[in-house]
Design a protein around this motif. Structure first.
Motif, PDB file in Angstrom:
ATOM      1  N   ASP B  20       0.835  -1.198   0.000  1.00  0.00           N
ATOM      2  CA  ASP B  20       0.000   0.000   0.000  1.00  0.00           C
ATOM      3  C   ASP B  20       0.870   1.249   0.000  1.00  0.00           C
ATOM      4  O   ASP B  20       0.595   2.220  -0.715  1.00  0.00           O
ATOM      5  N   GLU B  40      -5.166   0.485  10.896  1.00  0.00           N
ATOM      6  CA  GLU B  40      -6.002  -0.619  10.404  1.00  0.00           C
ATOM      7  C   GLU B  40      -6.535  -1.482  11.547  1.00  0.00           C
ATOM      8  O   GLU B  40      -7.574  -2.113  11.411  1.00  0.00           O
ATOM      9  N   ARG B  45     -12.107   4.940  15.091  1.00  0.00           N
ATOM     10  CA  ARG B  45     -11.825   5.356  13.718  1.00  0.00           C
ATOM     11  C   ARG B  45     -11.335   6.785  13.577  1.00  0.00           C
ATOM     12  O   ARG B  45     -10.721   7.134  12.581  1.00  0.00           O
ATOM     13  N   GLU B  94      -8.741   9.702   9.960  1.00  0.00           N
ATOM     14  CA  GLU B  94      -9.322   8.367   9.910  1.00  0.00           C
ATOM     15  C   GLU B  94      -8.810   7.659   8.673  1.00  0.00           C
ATOM     16  O   GLU B  94      -8.525   8.273   7.653  1.00  0.00           O
ATOM     17  N   LEU B  95      -8.665   6.358   8.799  1.00  0.00           N
ATOM     18  CA  LEU B  95      -8.249   5.535   7.674  1.00  0.00           C
ATOM     19  C   LEU B  95      -9.295   5.644   6.580  1.00  0.00           C
ATOM     20  O   LEU B  95     -10.494   5.545   6.832  1.00  0.00           O
ATOM     21  N   ASN B  96      -8.846   5.882   5.373  1.00  0.00           N
ATOM     22  CA  ASN B  96      -9.770   5.998   4.250  1.00  0.00           C
ATOM     23  C   ASN B  96     -10.112   4.611   3.729  1.00  0.00           C
ATOM     24  O   ASN B  96      -9.243   3.893   3.261  1.00  0.00           O
ATOM     25  N   GLU B  97     -11.377   4.256   3.853  1.00  0.00           N
ATOM     26  CA  GLU B  97     -11.767   2.931   3.377  1.00  0.00           C
ATOM     27  C   GLU B  97     -12.617   3.009   2.119  1.00  0.00           C
ATOM     28  O   GLU B  97     -13.475   2.172   1.865  1.00  0.00           O
ATOM     29  N   LYS B  99     -15.182   4.611   0.988  1.00  0.00           N
ATOM     30  CA  LYS B  99     -16.542   5.119   0.865  1.00  0.00           C
ATOM     31  C   LYS B  99     -16.641   6.486   1.555  1.00  0.00           C
ATOM     32  O   LYS B  99     -16.491   6.571   2.769  1.00  0.00           O
TER      33      LYS B  99
END
Ligand SMILES: [Mn+2]
Ligand SMILES: [Mn+2]
Ligand SMILES: [Zn+2]
Ligand SMILES: [Zn+2]
Lengths: 150, 150
Positions: B20, B40, B45, B94-97, B99
């Motif tokens: 990544d 992760e 979050r 926050e971790l970008n997931e 959406k």
DNA sequence: TGTCCAAATGCGAAATATTCTCATTCTTAT
DNA sequence: ATAAGAATGAGAATATTTCGCATTTGGACA
């Protein structure tokens, strides 16, 4: 009602600003009056505390920076001004003129436009209900490139 | 593809996190790997840089605070994390997931819920068009009292 | 209109959040 | 394995905002 005698035979009410402060439960001190008048007279609606400090300095109305911060916070509590947190982190204040609105900000030149969208306002209440929240406030800021900058 | 030999006769791909980072154009350094893995693995979050620093310290993964700030900013540029400015001024990450979503925050306990509303998303484009802006981004945060707090 | 006292101000110091500087260490291409 | 450049850590520096306290001021009341 408080009355002041300025000229023989003429009765003059206190200034609007004095009244506004007193209605807000704030003593009508000189710094507060100056800050309120400044906010009413400037054509730039969205200003940082530092902006207010420097602009007032330039126009000869010096008020200590700590007082600017204190008074803007008091004005916010009293509903006279609204505080925003645009990108960049620091607070931006604007005179509250009664009508709620949100903002669209140009990421190039910093221009700020105001808008109000009933549909968005309504949807937010639906969302709050769905999540079991009682809405107290909200902040929507759209960022983009304005017509001058593209 | 990069291959590493860990055990005789077994070939193991580099970790997902290493990939990544490399896809994002970032060298796979130990601090960056640790921070990404932490983001992760944590169940909270939305965290400030300080939150990340302290949580990692607690779990024995010390990374300098300046590095946390630098890396989170790099992750933001790379699209791996998203930065928010909720009330209070300081940044939250926050971790970008993948959406996109907006937030509803409890002003009492700080709880953060996420939502996505297609109608609001659409209206924002209408508003941007109306004002001659090309949207790059937006931030909508609803503040309120959550069910636990009222 | 003058006096008095709580409230407000101004100033510099402190607190917070974040970025920078630079010597040292690490990553990776060769 | 080596070397060059990139990244890190530690603390200094910066930016924004708040605080502490001595001094001043607004306004209630005599
Ligand atoms: Mn506005
Ligand atoms: Mn989120
Ligand atoms: Zn512009
Ligand atoms: Zn709550």
């Amino acid at each position: 009602m408080t009355i002041k005698h300025y000229l023989p035979g003429i009765m003059m009410k206190d200034s609007n600003e004095t009244n506004d402060l007193q209605k807000a439960g704030l003593k009508a001190t000189l710094p507060r009056l100056k800050i309120l008048k400044f906010l009413e007279s400037t054509d730039i609606r969205h200003l940082s505390a530092e902006d207010v400090y420097k602009s007032m300095l330039d126009s000869g109305d010096e008020v200590g920076l700590a007082t600017i911060y204190r008074v803007l916070t008091q004005f916010e509590s009293a509903g006279l001004v609204t505080r925003h947190h645009f990108e960049g982190g620091h607070s931006v204040f604007e005179l509250n003129e009664g009508k709620h609105h949100d903002h669209i900000v140009c990421v190039k030149c910093g221009k700020v436009e105001e808008f109000y969208d009933e549909t968005i306002e309504e949807r937010q209440h639906v969302i709050a209900d769905k999540n079991g929240f009682n809405i107290t406030d909200h902040a929507l800021t759209i960022y983009g490139i304005c017509s001058d900058c593209k």
